[in-house]
Design an enzyme around this catalytic site. Structure first.
Site, PDB file in Angstrom:
ATOM      1  CG  LEU A 198       9.929 -17.242  -1.885  1.00 59.20           C
ATOM      2  CD1 LEU A 198      10.262 -16.495  -0.613  1.00 59.20           C
ATOM      3  CD2 LEU A 198       9.676 -16.223  -3.001  1.00 59.20           C
ATOM      4  CG  LEU A 231      -7.537  -8.062   7.556  1.00 52.24           C
ATOM      5  CD1 LEU A 231      -8.194  -9.371   7.947  1.00 52.24           C
ATOM      6  CD2 LEU A 231      -6.020  -8.222   7.548  1.00 52.24           C
ATOM      7  CG  HIS A 253       0.725   1.814  -9.629  1.00 51.44           C
ATOM      8  ND1 HIS A 253       0.307   1.391  -8.384  1.00 51.44           N
ATOM      9  CD2 HIS A 253      -0.267   2.618 -10.095  1.00 51.44           C
ATOM     10  CE1 HIS A 253      -0.875   1.911  -8.118  1.00 51.44           C
ATOM     11  NE2 HIS A 253      -1.243   2.662  -9.131  1.00 51.44           N
ATOM     12  CG  ASP A 311      -2.134   0.850   1.085  1.00 49.14           C
ATOM     13  OD1 ASP A 311      -2.342   1.405  -0.009  1.00 49.14           O
ATOM     14  OD2 ASP A 311      -2.895   0.976   2.059  1.00 49.14           O
ATOM     15  CG  ASN A 331       2.662   1.299  -5.160  1.00 50.79           C
ATOM     16  OD1 ASN A 331       3.625   1.227  -4.416  1.00 50.79           O
ATOM     17  ND2 ASN A 331       2.178   0.252  -5.805  1.00 50.79           N
ATOM     18  NE  ARG A 341      -3.620   6.613  -8.167  1.00 49.60           N
ATOM     19  CZ  ARG A 341      -3.704   6.242  -6.888  1.00 49.60           C
ATOM     20  NH1 ARG A 341      -3.581   7.159  -5.930  1.00 49.60           N
ATOM     21  NH2 ARG A 341      -3.914   4.993  -6.558  1.00 49.60           N
ATOM     22  CD1 TRP A 343     -11.518  -5.901 -11.404  1.00 50.85           C
ATOM     23  CD2 TRP A 343     -10.718  -5.112 -13.326  1.00 50.85           C
ATOM     24  NE1 TRP A 343     -10.758  -6.892 -11.978  1.00 50.85           N
ATOM     25  CE2 TRP A 343     -10.263  -6.438 -13.159  1.00 50.85           C
ATOM     26  CE3 TRP A 343     -10.346  -4.412 -14.480  1.00 50.85           C
ATOM     27  CZ2 TRP A 343      -9.445  -7.077 -14.089  1.00 50.85           C
ATOM     28  CZ3 TRP A 343      -9.526  -5.044 -15.417  1.00 50.85           C
ATOM     29  CH2 TRP A 343      -9.084  -6.356 -15.218  1.00 50.85           C
ATOM     30  NE  ARG A 372      -6.744   1.404  -7.175  1.00 50.93           N
ATOM     31  CZ  ARG A 372      -5.506   1.184  -6.744  1.00 50.93           C
ATOM     32  NH1 ARG A 372      -4.479   1.360  -7.562  1.00 50.93           N
ATOM     33  NH2 ARG A 372      -5.297   0.798  -5.503  1.00 50.93           N
ATOM     34  CB  SER A 429      -8.164  -5.873  -4.814  1.00 52.67           C
ATOM     35  OG  SER A 429      -8.742  -4.616  -5.122  1.00 52.67           O
TER      36      SER A 429
END
Length: 236
Positions: free
Chosen positions: A126, A190, A32, A15, A17, A28, A64, A66, A60
């Site tokens: 990983l 969350l 990102h 969170d 960016n 903006r 969409w 945005r 998320s």
């Protein structure tokens, strides 16, 4: 560093960016772009620290909504980033997995996601999990729909349903629940992320904006995790 107990699975909500870019008078999208660079470095840092699973909230179901221009720029960035990620994964023996409902993406993005998963499937380092077009409520609804279908077709009996069976229908099937959740930028919610999986997870919130996150900040979060008394309701 050897004295630290390294969590097996770390989940991150990336969170800040947009705020990072705004503070610098930049578009903006530049936030990102910088955030993607930090993701790359964090994957390498996490692998070197011995973290086995790293899950990040990339895009998320709510994103969409945005501005169309920003969503379009994010899709272009995602296309570019997937190519870079494939090289990073091969170089660091990282296995990549995507969770979320991918059918809404353009065909070339879906093909890129499939390629990432297929070409890193045999890697043994990983496991890097990226949540794209992901929302936890959506995930749970889709899991319930699949279970109902299997019940109708006689492949699942309602009497056998328990937490383990339910978990096997989630996008994260086969992945252990996170030990530690990190959220950057000072927000403490969350945001529809891994609601089922975070039931016993330790939370760490930091005011650091995601593009300013680095290995030192990751270690701070792990140090805080080490100070927690994880008893899971049992008697010590």
């Amino acid at each position: 560093m050897d004295e630290l107990k390294i969590p097996a699975h770390v989940a991150i909500i990336l969170d800040g960016n947009g705020r990072w870019a705004k503070k610098r008078g930049l578009p903006r999208n530049m936030g990102h772009v910088e955030g993607c660079k930090v993701v790359e470095q964090t994957v390498e840092d996490a692998a070197r620290l011995g973290i086995q699973y790293l899950t990040v909230y990339g895009f998320s179901t709510e994103n969409w909504k945005r501005d169309a221009e920003e969503v379009g720029a994010l899709m272009q960035l995602f296309r570019y980033y997937m190519k870079r990620l494939l090289n990073i994964a091969k170089k660091n023996n990282v296995r990549v997995k995507m969770i979320g409902e991918r059918s809404r993406f353009a065909d070339d993005i879906i093909a890129g996601i499939n390629r990432l998963e297929d070409e890193t499937r045999e890697n043994t380092g990983l496991t890097f999990v990226i949540a794209v077009n992901y929302g936890s409520r959506d995930e749970i609804v889709r899991a319930a729909q699949k279970m109902l279908k299997d019940c109708r077709e006689g492949q699942l009996s309602p009497e056998t349903l328990n937490e383990q069976v339910f978990s096997s229908y989630l996008d994260t099937a086969g992945i252990p629940d996170p030990d530690l959740l990190i959220r950057t930028s000072g927000e403490q919610r969350l945001s529809n992320y891994l609601l089922w999986q975070l039931a016993y997870t330790e939370f760490y919130f930091t005011d650091v904006l995601w593009p300013d996150f680095n290995k030192d900040e990751l270690v701070k979060a792990i140090e805080k995790y080490n100070q927690r008394d994880r008893r899971f309701g049992g008697v010590k």
